[in-house]
Design a protein around this motif. Structure first.
Motif, mmCIF file in Angstrom:
data_model
loop_
_atom_site.group_PDB
_atom_site.id
_atom_site.type_symbol
_atom_site.label_atom_id
_atom_site.label_comp_id
_atom_site.label_asym_id
_atom_site.label_seq_id
_atom_site.Cartn_x
_atom_site.Cartn_y
_atom_site.Cartn_z
ATOM 1 N N LYS A 1 0.838 -1.207 0.000
ATOM 2 C CA LYS A 1 0.000 0.000 0.000
ATOM 3 C C LYS A 1 0.871 1.254 0.000
ATOM 4 N N GLU A 2 1.889 1.271 0.841
ATOM 5 C CA GLU A 2 2.778 2.429 0.906
ATOM 6 C C GLU A 2 3.538 2.615 -0.402
ATOM 7 N N GLU A 3 4.099 1.536 -0.917
ATOM 8 C CA GLU A 3 4.921 1.629 -2.128
ATOM 9 C C GLU A 3 4.079 1.984 -3.354
ATOM 10 N N ILE A 4 2.900 1.375 -3.480
ATOM 11 C CA ILE A 4 2.058 1.649 -4.647
ATOM 12 C C ILE A 4 1.544 3.081 -4.616
ATOM 13 N N SER A 5 1.175 3.578 -3.431
ATOM 14 C CA SER A 5 0.713 4.970 -3.386
ATOM 15 C C SER A 5 1.852 5.920 -3.726
ATOM 16 N N GLN A 6 3.051 5.602 -3.304
ATOM 17 C CA GLN A 6 4.215 6.422 -3.665
ATOM 18 C C GLN A 6 4.440 6.381 -5.181
ATOM 19 N N LEU A 7 4.339 5.195 -5.779
ATOM 20 C CA LEU A 7 4.526 5.061 -7.224
ATOM 21 C C LEU A 7 3.467 5.843 -8.002
ATOM 22 N N ILE A 8 2.216 5.753 -7.566
ATOM 23 C CA ILE A 8 1.135 6.459 -8.257
ATOM 24 C C ILE A 8 1.353 7.969 -8.154
#
Length: 125
Positions: free
Chosen positions: A14-21
């Motif tokens: 969740k943390e990594e994907i939100s950062q990527l988005i």
């Protein structure tokens, strides 16, 4: 004990994907996306990422389509950032819970306003 690892991985994803988005995806069709939750399968092979999009229904569908098309890129980037033997396959799913909550809050406000109006009329008599 078997349930702890999927939960930890879900939070990390969740943390990594939100950062990527937020930082990496530059598609102009992508609306204001919020990750509501991530569910990782027990075997850690699949992850469902639930999103909510601020805007119209069409903007939500477009953003969901953009994210599902970018799932391969996101999976590759996660593989570079997180040390995993196998990076889970990622599927984005639309989560209507925020809109549902907003709708219920609006209904409650409407009931409260009509209650206050009804009390004012009974006290005037």
């Amino acid at each position: 004990m078997a349930k702890h690892r999927p939960n930890r991985l879900a939070e990390t994803l969740k943390e990594e994907i939100s950062q990527l988005i937020r930082v990496e995806l530059k598609d102009p069709r992508l609306g204001f996306v919020t990750l509501t939750s991530v569910d990782v399968a027990g075997d850690l092979a699949h992850a469902k990422v639930y999103i909510s999009v601020l805007g119209t229904e069409d903007e939500g569908k477009t953003s969901l389509d953009v994210l599902n098309r970018a799932a391969g890129f996101i999976r590759c980037e996660i593989g570079k950032r997180i040390r995993l033997r196998h990076v889970p396959a990622i599927v984005f799913v639309y989560d209507p819970s925020i809109e549902h909550g907003a709708h219920i809050a609006k209904l409650l406000r409407d009931v409260e306003v009509s209650d206050d109006a009804g009390k004012d009329e009974t006290h005037d008599s």
